[in-house]
Design a protein around this motif. Structure first.
Motif, PDB file in Angstrom:
ATOM      1  N   CYS A  56      -0.115 -26.544 -13.224  1.00  0.00           N
ATOM      2  CA  CYS A  56      -0.889 -25.324 -13.031  1.00  0.00           C
ATOM      3  C   CYS A  56      -0.469 -24.199 -13.965  1.00  0.00           C
ATOM      4  N   SER A  58      -7.035 -23.607 -10.402  1.00  0.00           N
ATOM      5  CA  SER A  58      -6.269 -23.361  -9.188  1.00  0.00           C
ATOM      6  C   SER A  58      -6.633 -22.014  -8.564  1.00  0.00           C
ATOM      7  N   ILE A  59      -6.823 -20.990  -9.395  1.00  0.00           N
ATOM      8  CA  ILE A  59      -7.238 -19.694  -8.843  1.00  0.00           C
ATOM      9  C   ILE A  59      -8.614 -19.818  -8.189  1.00  0.00           C
ATOM     10  N   GLU A  60      -9.438 -20.681  -8.774  1.00  0.00           N
ATOM     11  CA  GLU A  60     -10.772 -20.862  -8.202  1.00  0.00           C
ATOM     12  C   GLU A  60     -10.735 -21.689  -6.914  1.00  0.00           C
ATOM     13  N   GLY A  61      -9.532 -22.112  -6.532  1.00  0.00           N
ATOM     14  CA  GLY A  61      -9.382 -22.805  -5.253  1.00  0.00           C
ATOM     15  C   GLY A  61      -9.455 -24.314  -5.353  1.00  0.00           C
ATOM     16  N   GLU A  62      -9.409 -24.829  -6.578  1.00  0.00           N
ATOM     17  CA  GLU A  62      -9.544 -26.281  -6.748  1.00  0.00           C
ATOM     18  C   GLU A  62      -8.210 -26.934  -7.072  1.00  0.00           C
ATOM     19  N   ARG A  63      -8.284 -28.268  -7.270  1.00  0.00           N
ATOM     20  CA  ARG A  63      -7.097 -28.956  -7.762  1.00  0.00           C
ATOM     21  C   ARG A  63      -6.831 -28.461  -9.178  1.00  0.00           C
ATOM     22  N   GLY A  64      -5.560 -28.227  -9.470  1.00  0.00           N
ATOM     23  CA  GLY A  64      -5.228 -27.672 -10.773  1.00  0.00           C
ATOM     24  C   GLY A  64      -5.166 -28.723 -11.857  1.00  0.00           C
ATOM     25  N   MET A  65      -6.337 -29.152 -12.314  1.00  0.00           N
ATOM     26  CA  MET A  65      -6.397 -30.166 -13.369  1.00  0.00           C
ATOM     27  C   MET A  65      -6.868 -29.522 -14.666  1.00  0.00           C
TER      28      MET A  65
END
Ligand SMILES: Cc1cc2nc3c(=O)[nH]c(=O)nc-3n(C[C@H](O)[C@H](O)[C@H](O)COP(=O)(O)O)c2cc1C
Ligand code: SF4
Ligand code: SF4
Ligand code: SF4
Ligand code: FES
Ligand code: FES
Lengths: 626, 160
Positions: free
Chosen positions: A313, A322-329
């Protein structure tokens, strides 16, 4: 609530006056290290002792106190954490270390009431044996230059007014009222500042892209993820001088036309989160964050986002996800975040330390900053000096000084008189350097030439009893664990590399495996999508290059020269300690142990599987490895 | 009972106005409440927020901070970052696990009192090796014997 530049100057004047009235300033370090060693108890004890003496005392800068007050403050990290808890007393910058609760009475009686030094708590020079009173006289600090860490350890991170009294928020107000966004970008370009987050990309250039991108909404993200094991400078800045980070973000925001920012902090840093949240609330309450700041027309809002424990991340696109709330890929670039970032808006991501440099650059000018460091890498850089060095800690040095100066002059050489073997620099993306590199000048380009990189600035010193193969395996284990799994070279390649490294440390590998390891390393480097995979092979490649004989010893002679790799050590029984209880023989799966009851037993090295069971079971510590 | 349990959950979601981009923060708060993320809770969150359960599971399994199995009352984190590693974090971890009889990949004791995990760098490398208990209690310059003493303190505390 400040509504104009005049209001701000007024507050500055008041806070300066409050500072000037202080008869004495007692700063008790409340960084993570010192808190762990009990500094908050020391603080409480100071407070009650000072009150007991009926001295006028204040715990906030602007507290109304008659007379010349004694100011009692917590502070951020001084960098010399292993000497903590640290207490600094102004005027004079007297430096007391290892201060325990029970020492407080003596400091109050002697120093505070009678202006006498408490000798036994001062630093004693290890060579000359002299005690020195101030921080500046300690060898650890002598080659340092503090820019990003300017206020760390000097001000109360929980007090906005203290930051202002020390010149805080002057850079942003100068930018707002005396500069155009273009001029700010230009100043940063002139400074030559390169991002401190790892890649070393010129900050001004990055801003130019975002500034020229059209978009009604833009974002600034402060990268406080610091997932690099062995690094803690971003933490120290966020904990020790949070307003400086916010001010840096505002400057960046003004430069590119952003009105909102995020600080992404890793979950393992609860104290940084707490201090930052407090700083944001206080700045907003005072009118230094929010809409139309000081009636300048510039608005800026800051959100704090806590990470949830994923090294990847720290990578820009993953961080955004990740800030958008998803898995940090991570995702492929372009588009670059400067064009299409958070919620598809132009976004600039800067590292904490990068941002912390900005207020000084704006106030003192790009030229001033360029006066430090080297041509290609101007300014100063913080490093986390750790490992088997005598003085571990957080240091800030001008770029370009040598590794030798850091390890031996600042760090005081190796502990326990061990022989220097290597320094691992730049974490999992960096590499291992040897004695031959000690005179290398520390800057982005020199290090890259040697196969390492500054990375985020972790600097781990290793002595003779470190096994470089094991170190390579350690880093490979880390990246293998942290790979997000999106692309095959990284996901599978690091896994195979770890397997091979494990086999080598266990004496199960052949020489052909070395070639395979190198081949894999190059494939992972080439084929991975993001920086994690691209740089993951660095520790392996550098150790292969500089410590090949150690790999060979493991493979050919089945020996670990440093005596670290357990599987390559032979198990023996100390004939003097062995009581002949027979327990080891009973548990040995290989029937390698023989002996008569009540007589010393022996291990047949040829039969032994090196499982370690016997050693674990022996109640008399009679079994050892060599 | 069930109703009350989900009420707290609903409050957390409402606190974030059901904002999908706050999913990580919501999970963090929920985990603080339950000490882990029970399956029914994840399902509830998905339904309440109108997103596919796979999204919620995807996020919950991606980040190291989230646990789908219950953790112990005391979570002991042994740092195995580079600095701690080269200064001997492995024997500390070993001693702890042996004392608590944790075998294989087990992290939590059967009585749900203790969880032992390794983490990479707690950012206090100057004090390596470092052990942190329940987020905020930092122990620096640890040794295998020292960590057992720390453990003992909690064990005694529990018995009384
Ligand atoms: C796997 C990976 C992890 C990273 N971790 C961090 C980090 O923890 N902190 C950081 O500032 N940058 C990190 N970076 C670099 C950032 O992606 C980014 O380049 C940097 O934050 C930009 O800021 P700068 O221009 O100020 O250096 C990481 C990069 C990669 C590929
Ligand atoms: S290189 Fe590794 S971490 Fe990066 S995207 Fe690919 S799999 Fe994920
Ligand atoms: S267990 Fe220890 S004391 Fe007993 S026989 Fe083996 S080595 Fe000797
Ligand atoms: S290490 Fe294992 S195989 Fe070797 S002697 Fe001990 S118990 Fe037997
Ligand atoms: S935490 Fe006090 S000196 Fe680092
Ligand atoms: S490596 Fe353990 S605290 Fe950083």
């Amino acid at each position: 609530m400040l509504k104009s530049m005049d209001d701000f100057l007024n507050l500055y004047k008041q806070s300066q006056e409050a500072l000037g009235r202080e008869k004495m300033r007692i700063l008790i370090c409340a960084g993570t290290g010192c808190v762990a060693n009990g500094s908050l108890d020391v603080y409480d004890e100071f407070l009650s002792r000072v009150k007991e003496q009926n001295l006028p005392v204040k715990v906030h800068l602007m507290e109304e106190v008659d007379d010349e007050p004694h100011a009692l403050n917590i502070s951020g990290c001084h960098g010399f954490c292993e000497m903590g808890p640290l207490v600094r007393i102004e005027p004079g910058g007297v430096f007391y270390h290892h201060v325990k609760k029970d020492d407080v009475k003596e400091i109050v009686d002697k120093h505070i009431l009678n202006n006498q030094l408490v000798e036994r708590l001062l630093y004693t020079h290890p060579v000359t044996g002299q005690t020195v009173a101030t921080q500046d006289e300690i060898p650890f600090y002598q080659k340092q230059t503090r820019v990003a860490l300017e206020h760390c350890g000097r001000i109360n991170p929980d007090d906005l007014n203290d930051y202002i009294a020390h010149g805080g928020y002057q850079a942003i107000t100068r930018a707002l009222f005396n500069m155009t966004p273009e001029k700010v970008v230009e100043e940063v370009l002139d400074s030559g500042l390169r991002g401190r987050g790892g890649g070393g990309f010129p900050t001004g250039k990055k801003w130019q892209f975002a500034a020229s991108t059209q978009g009604a909404k833009k974002y600034i993200i402060c990268n406080g993820d610091e997932g690099d094991p062995g690094a803690f400078m971003d933490r120290s800045v966020m904990e020790g001088d949070p307003h400086r980070v916010l001010e840096g973000m505002m400057i960046a925001g003004f430069a590119i036309g952003a009105d909102e920012g995020y600080v992404y902090v890793r979950a393992e840093y609860p104290l940084a989160v707490k201090r930052l949240k407090r700083a944001v609330a206080e700045a907003a309450r005072t009118g230094l964050l929010g809409d139309n700041i000081l009636n300048s027309g510039f608005s800026f809002k800051v959100n704090i986002k806590e990470g949830a424990g994923a090294f990847v991340c720290g990578e820009e696109t993953a961080l955004i996800a990740s800030i958008e709330g998803e898995r940090g890929m991570p995702r492929p670039r372009p588009p670059f975040p400067a064009n299409k970032g958070l919620w598809n808006c132009p976004t600039i991501i800067n590292n904490v330390e990068t941002l912390a440099n900005l207020p000084s650059i704006i106030l003192k000018g790009g030229k001033w900053f360029k006066g430090f460091g080297t041509e290609g890498s101007p300014g100063t850089k913080t490093f986390a000096l750790a490992g088997q060095v005598a003085h571990t800690g957080l240091v800030e040095i001008p770029m370009g000084i040598s590794l030798r100066e850091i390890v031996f002059d600042i760090g005081g050489g190796l502990r326990e008189n061990k022989k220097f073997k290597a320094v691992q620099i730049g974490g999992p993306s960096g590499g291992c350097l040897t004695e031959n590199h000690l005179d290398l000048s520390l800057d982005y380009d020199e290090l890259r030439k040697a196969g390492a990189m500054i990375g985020s600035g972790g600097l781990v010193v290793m002595g003779e009893d470190t096994c470089m193969v094991e170190v390579a395996k350690f880093f490979m284990g880390f990246v293998q664990n942290e790979s997000c799994g999106k692309c095959v070279p990284c996901r599978e390649g690091t896994k195979r590399m770890l397997e091979i490294l494990t086999a080598i440390t266990e004496g199960r590998a052949g020489e052909e495996d070395l070639l395979l390891l190198e081949e894999l390393a190059l494939a992972v480097q080439d084929g991975s999508l993001c920086g994690l995979g691209k740089t993951a092979p660095n520790p392996v490649l550098t150790t292969l290059k500089y410590f090949k004989d150690e790999y060979i010893a493991h493979i050919r002679d089945k020996k670990c020269p440093a005596g670290v790799c357990k599987a390559l050590l032979d198990y023996h029984i100390d004939q003097d300690k062995c009581k002949g209880c027979g327990l080891c023989a009973k548990v040995c799966p290989a029937e390698a142990i023989t002996g008569n009851k009540k007589e010393p037993h022996v291990i047949d090295v040829a039969k032994c599987l090196k499982c370690g069971t016997c050693m674990e079971k022996c109640k008399f510590d009679a079994i050892y490895t060599a | 009972m069930q109703q009350r349990k989900f009420q707290r959950l609903q409050n957390i979601i409402d606190g974030h106005e059901g904002n999908v981009s706050h999913l990580i923060a919501i999970l963090q708060e929920v985990q603080e409440e339950y000490r882990y993320l029970p399956e029914e809770v994840l399902t509830y969150i998905a339904t309440a927020m109108g997103i596919p359960p796979a999204t919620v599971y995807g996020v919950a399994t991606f980040y190291a901070q989230f646990s789908m199995i219950p953790k112990g009352k005391y979570v002991i984190k042994v740092c195995d970052g580079t600095a701690c590693h080269v200064r001997g974090s492995e024997p500390i971890n070993f001693a702890l696990r042996k004392e608590l009889k944790l075998t294989g990949g087990e992290q939590t004791t059967k009585d749900l009192q203790f969880t032992v995990e390794t983490v990479s760098c707690l950012g206090a490398c100057g004090l390596a090796p470092v052990v942190v208990v329940n987020e905020n209690e930092v122990h620096g310059q640890m040794t295998p014997a020292g960590v057992l003493e720390v453990l003992k303190k909690f064990q005694v505390q529990e018995e009384n």
